[in-house]
Scaffold this active site. Sequence first.
Site, PDB file in Angstrom:
ATOM      1  N   HIS A  72      72.714  15.973 -54.420  1.00 59.79           N
ATOM      2  CA  HIS A  72      71.782  15.747 -54.314  1.00 59.79           C
ATOM      3  C   HIS A  72      71.293  14.463 -55.268  1.00 59.79           C
ATOM      4  O   HIS A  72      70.650  14.740 -56.432  1.00 59.79           O
ATOM      5  CB  HIS A  72      70.773  16.326 -52.900  1.00 59.79           C
ATOM      6  CG  HIS A  72      71.235  16.328 -51.691  1.00 59.79           C
ATOM      7  ND1 HIS A  72      70.456  16.250 -50.490  1.00 59.79           N
ATOM      8  CD2 HIS A  72      72.258  16.151 -51.407  1.00 59.79           C
ATOM      9  CE1 HIS A  72      71.128  16.283 -49.699  1.00 59.79           C
ATOM     10  NE2 HIS A  72      72.411  16.273 -50.080  1.00 59.79           N
ATOM     11  N   TYR A 200      61.617  13.127 -46.091  1.00 62.03           N
ATOM     12  CA  TYR A 200      60.449  12.945 -46.151  1.00 62.03           C
ATOM     13  C   TYR A 200      60.015  12.445 -45.501  1.00 62.03           C
ATOM     14  O   TYR A 200      59.381  11.353 -46.488  1.00 62.03           O
ATOM     15  CB  TYR A 200      59.612  13.646 -47.899  1.00 62.03           C
ATOM     16  CG  TYR A 200      60.024  14.983 -48.479  1.00 62.03           C
ATOM     17  CD1 TYR A 200      59.568  16.005 -48.479  1.00 62.03           C
ATOM     18  CD2 TYR A 200      61.216  14.923 -48.979  1.00 62.03           C
ATOM     19  CE1 TYR A 200      59.889  17.962 -49.224  1.00 62.03           C
ATOM     20  CE2 TYR A 200      62.144  16.017 -50.148  1.00 62.03           C
ATOM     21  CZ  TYR A 200      60.937  17.244 -49.981  1.00 62.03           C
ATOM     22  OH  TYR A 200      61.562  18.547 -50.015  1.00 62.03           O
ATOM     23  N   PRO A 292      55.822  24.150 -48.970  1.00 59.38           N
ATOM     24  CA  PRO A 292      56.844  23.876 -49.325  1.00 59.38           C
ATOM     25  C   PRO A 292      57.147  22.852 -49.420  1.00 59.38           C
ATOM     26  O   PRO A 292      58.495  22.209 -49.536  1.00 59.38           O
ATOM     27  CB  PRO A 292      58.183  24.350 -48.063  1.00 59.38           C
ATOM     28  CG  PRO A 292      56.397  25.437 -47.383  1.00 59.38           C
ATOM     29  CD  PRO A 292      55.427  25.170 -47.958  1.00 59.38           C
ATOM     30  N   LYS A 296      60.100  24.578 -54.333  1.00 62.30           N
ATOM     31  CA  LYS A 296      59.623  25.202 -54.757  1.00 62.30           C
ATOM     32  C   LYS A 296      59.853  26.634 -54.829  1.00 62.30           C
ATOM     33  O   LYS A 296      60.033  26.962 -56.186  1.00 62.30           O
ATOM     34  CB  LYS A 296      58.138  24.506 -55.982  1.00 62.30           C
ATOM     35  CG  LYS A 296      58.428  23.595 -56.933  1.00 62.30           C
ATOM     36  CD  LYS A 296      59.199  22.942 -57.572  1.00 62.30           C
ATOM     37  CE  LYS A 296      59.870  22.176 -57.950  1.00 62.30           C
ATOM     38  NZ  LYS A 296      61.105  21.798 -57.687  1.00 62.30           N
ATOM     39  N   TYR A 383      60.427  17.196 -59.085  1.00 66.20           N
ATOM     40  CA  TYR A 383      61.213  18.229 -58.333  1.00 66.20           C
ATOM     41  C   TYR A 383      62.603  18.436 -58.571  1.00 66.20           C
ATOM     42  O   TYR A 383      62.856  19.039 -58.470  1.00 66.20           O
ATOM     43  CB  TYR A 383      61.884  17.084 -57.482  1.00 66.20           C
ATOM     44  CG  TYR A 383      61.949  17.294 -55.998  1.00 66.20           C
ATOM     45  CD1 TYR A 383      61.039  17.021 -54.205  1.00 66.20           C
ATOM     46  CD2 TYR A 383      63.319  16.944 -55.325  1.00 66.20           C
ATOM     47  CE1 TYR A 383      61.777  17.252 -53.673  1.00 66.20           C
ATOM     48  CE2 TYR A 383      63.610  17.781 -54.373  1.00 66.20           C
ATOM     49  CZ  TYR A 383      62.974  17.809 -53.610  1.00 66.20           C
ATOM     50  OH  TYR A 383      63.749  18.366 -52.395  1.00 66.20           O
TER      51      TYR A 383
HETATM   52  P1  FAD Z   1      60.844  37.347 -51.105  1.00 70.72           P
HETATM   53  O1  FAD Z   1      61.972  36.181 -50.310  1.00 70.72           O
HETATM   54  O2  FAD Z   1      60.022  37.388 -50.032  1.00 70.72           O
HETATM   55  O3  FAD Z   1      61.566  38.638 -50.711  1.00 70.72           O
HETATM   56  C1  FAD Z   1      60.750  39.991 -50.682  1.00 70.72           C
HETATM   57  C2  FAD Z   1      61.701  41.314 -50.515  1.00 70.72           C
HETATM   58  O4  FAD Z   1      60.506  42.889 -51.042  1.00 70.72           O
HETATM   59  C3  FAD Z   1      62.034  41.276 -49.061  1.00 70.72           C
HETATM   60  O5  FAD Z   1      63.031  41.250 -48.375  1.00 70.72           O
HETATM   61  C4  FAD Z   1      60.588  42.478 -48.848  1.00 70.72           C
HETATM   62  O6  FAD Z   1      61.244  42.902 -47.150  1.00 70.72           O
HETATM   63  C5  FAD Z   1      60.940  43.759 -49.498  1.00 70.72           C
HETATM   64  N1  FAD Z   1      59.730  44.367 -49.531  1.00 70.72           N
HETATM   65  C6  FAD Z   1      58.487  43.441 -49.429  1.00 70.72           C
HETATM   66  N2  FAD Z   1      58.147  44.294 -48.838  1.00 70.72           N
HETATM   67  C7  FAD Z   1      58.593  45.785 -50.015  1.00 70.72           C
HETATM   68  C8  FAD Z   1      58.287  47.443 -50.049  1.00 70.72           C
HETATM   69  N3  FAD Z   1      57.043  47.415 -49.735  1.00 70.72           N
HETATM   70  N4  FAD Z   1      58.609  47.997 -50.277  1.00 70.72           N
HETATM   71  C9  FAD Z   1      60.178  47.326 -50.709  1.00 70.72           C
HETATM   72  N5  FAD Z   1      60.706  46.139 -50.364  1.00 70.72           N
HETATM   73  C10 FAD Z   1      59.957  45.235 -50.308  1.00 70.72           C
HETATM   74  N6  FAD Z   1      60.721  27.981 -49.662  1.00 70.72           N
HETATM   75  C11 FAD Z   1      61.338  26.546 -50.284  1.00 70.72           C
HETATM   76  O7  FAD Z   1      61.772  26.590 -51.146  1.00 70.72           O
HETATM   77  N7  FAD Z   1      61.327  25.855 -48.746  1.00 70.72           N
HETATM   78  C12 FAD Z   1      61.493  27.288 -48.029  1.00 70.72           C
HETATM   79  O8  FAD Z   1      61.780  26.215 -46.920  1.00 70.72           O
HETATM   80  C13 FAD Z   1      60.531  28.575 -47.892  1.00 70.72           C
HETATM   81  N8  FAD Z   1      60.168  28.871 -46.822  1.00 70.72           N
HETATM   82  C14 FAD Z   1      60.180  29.488 -46.339  1.00 70.72           C
HETATM   83  C15 FAD Z   1      59.743  30.299 -45.044  1.00 70.72           C
HETATM   84  C16 FAD Z   1      59.160  31.367 -44.705  1.00 70.72           C
HETATM   85  C17 FAD Z   1      58.417  31.897 -43.883  1.00 70.72           C
HETATM   86  C18 FAD Z   1      58.898  32.025 -45.862  1.00 70.72           C
HETATM   87  C19 FAD Z   1      58.150  33.033 -46.255  1.00 70.72           C
HETATM   88  C20 FAD Z   1      59.047  31.614 -47.500  1.00 70.72           C
HETATM   89  C21 FAD Z   1      59.345  30.310 -47.460  1.00 70.72           C
HETATM   90  N9  FAD Z   1      60.210  30.360 -48.942  1.00 70.72           N
HETATM   91  C22 FAD Z   1      60.361  28.368 -48.876  1.00 70.72           C
HETATM   92  C23 FAD Z   1      59.771  30.080 -49.392  1.00 70.72           C
HETATM   93  C24 FAD Z   1      60.919  31.032 -50.470  1.00 70.72           C
HETATM   94  O9  FAD Z   1      61.632  31.719 -49.544  1.00 70.72           O
HETATM   95  C25 FAD Z   1      60.459  32.201 -51.780  1.00 70.72           C
HETATM   96  O10 FAD Z   1      59.586  31.811 -52.813  1.00 70.72           O
HETATM   97  C26 FAD Z   1      61.643  33.277 -51.635  1.00 70.72           C
HETATM   98  O11 FAD Z   1      62.240  34.169 -50.524  1.00 70.72           O
HETATM   99  C27 FAD Z   1      60.629  34.191 -52.799  1.00 70.72           C
HETATM  100  O12 FAD Z   1      61.698  35.193 -53.433  1.00 70.72           O
HETATM  101  P2  FAD Z   1      61.014  36.894 -53.345  1.00 70.72           P
HETATM  102  O13 FAD Z   1      62.123  37.241 -53.491  1.00 70.72           O
HETATM  103  O14 FAD Z   1      60.127  36.472 -54.478  1.00 70.72           O
HETATM  104  O15 FAD Z   1      60.125  37.284 -52.391  1.00 70.72           O
HETATM  105  C1  PHB Z   2      65.050  23.257 -45.849  1.00 66.27           C
HETATM  106  O1  PHB Z   2      65.991  22.734 -46.593  1.00 66.27           O
HETATM  107  O2  PHB Z   2      64.469  24.353 -45.928  1.00 66.27           O
HETATM  108  C2  PHB Z   2      63.650  22.558 -47.264  1.00 66.27           C
HETATM  109  C3  PHB Z   2      63.804  21.376 -48.124  1.00 66.27           C
HETATM  110  C4  PHB Z   2      62.526  21.107 -48.174  1.00 66.27           C
HETATM  111  C5  PHB Z   2      61.774  21.498 -48.294  1.00 66.27           C
HETATM  112  C6  PHB Z   2      61.102  22.396 -47.620  1.00 66.27           C
HETATM  113  C7  PHB Z   2      62.676  22.974 -47.729  1.00 66.27           C
HETATM  114  O3  PHB Z   2      60.926  20.926 -49.466  1.00 66.27           O
END
Ligand code: FAD
Ligand code: PHB
Length: 388
Positions: A72, A200, A292, A296, A383
């Site tokens: 994009h 947005y 979100p 980021k 962004y």
């Molecule tokens: P996570 O993806 O949270 O992974 C952490 C992992 O550790 C998980 O698999 C969990 O099961 C595991 N874990 C937890 N505790 C333990 C333990 N005690 N022992 C072993 N394993 C454990 N970001 C965006 O940019 N856009 C979005 O639309 C967006 N939507 C989101 C929606 C939700 C509901 C959430 C929670 C987050 C969202 N995010 C979004 C943020 C983005 O998904 C996260 O920043 C990203 O997943 C971070 O990755 P991570 O691996 O650091 O953490």
């Molecule tokens: C998404 O596609 O899930 C998405 C895209 C942009 C955002 C947040 C979520 O700022």
Amino acid sequence: MRHQVCIIGGGPSGLLLCLLLRRAGVDAIVLEQRSRAYVLGRIRAGVLEQGLVDILHHAGVGQRLAAEGFVHDGTLIVAHGRRVHIDFKALTGKTVTIYGQTEVTRDLYDALDAMGAPVLHEAEGVTIHGAETDAPYVTFTRGGQAQRIDCDYIAGCDGFHGVSRRTIPEALRQEFEHVYPFGWLGILSETPPLHHELVYAGHERGFALCSMRNANLSRHYLQVPLTDRVEDWTDETFWAELRRRLPPDLAEVLVTGPSIEKSIAPLRSFISEPMSWGRLFLAGDAAHIVPPTGAKGLNLAASDVWYLSQALIAQYQGDAAPLAGYSAQALARVWKASRFSWSMTRMLHSFPSEGPFLARMQAAEVDYLAGAPAAQTALAENYVGLPY
Ligand code: FAD
Ligand code: PHB
């Protein structure tokens, strides 16, 4: 068991760190508390900065992304009667790629499987020991068996609710938090995207975002009160509310259909400092959460993991400086991305409890953005992702 680096958490942060380390010859293992199917079933982020795309190519997992991701060049902001096209490419020379977090995770699993990397699922009761000593270890149970991993370093990649951050003594941690008085209700539907770029939308009834995963898979979000539950929203009420929050010409072309996933996520800004303690290093959501609106969360996890992987690799080559500087280096980028996410959230959401003054400030901000190339460049630069 003995491994050089024990990674806690098999989300995108943990899997990517494991892959980058193993590609460089560092022996890393991942402990994940959930099943692989559960991790792959979570619908989350969809926008990848060029920095993350480059890392995935560097790690050898860029093929499917290159073939199936959508580049994009810009995004559309519609708010307070204004329509502002932010042309990332023209303003910064950079673009973003639409490719779901689920797909990134799947590609990482495939690459780790192909190299025989140990990713242990359903590891329960993971506990970190001796992080402040030279001989840290991790204990857990799996399939009813108590297990122990001795290691040189521990990477806490276990998300906001994980154990790693809480292992750092409270007296040594400083937490900064801002909880927003609303959440995002998201739905996934097998319908074509609203527009060729993300939209947005700021509206007095609340924010809306029209995003996508591919040509026939859309991801849409609505700002909802924290008291709302998913069961309160039928597909019909979701689509009707989304239409109301879009300008008439876009509302008219919105294609609706049954949702295949529906969930509510609360919005929060959170940063825990420092991101390391002894031989424990935090990365991704374990150390920080952004709302979100700036897309980021996943991208910030990737920059942490990049810094940490390079620092650990340098450590094994005899250079201790990068690992000692990891927390400060990562936090400098985290604070800037958090500021951007906060400012986008502030500009585009409705804050009814703050009264009409804020609403007028938001309108003035969007009006300024519409007419000021400098403001558009600042938004675009953030962004597409600050350099690292
Ligand atoms: P996570 O993806 O949270 O992974 C952490 C992992 O550790 C998980 O698999 C969990 O099961 C595991 N874990 C937890 N505790 C333990 C333990 N005690 N022992 C072993 N394993 C454990 N970001 C965006 O940019 N856009 C979005 O639309 C967006 N939507 C989101 C929606 C939700 C509901 C959430 C929670 C987050 C969202 N995010 C979004 C943020 C983005 O998904 C996260 O920043 C990203 O997943 C971070 O990755 P991570 O691996 O650091 O953490
Ligand atoms: C998404 O596609 O899930 C998405 C895209 C942009 C955002 C947040 C979520 O700022």
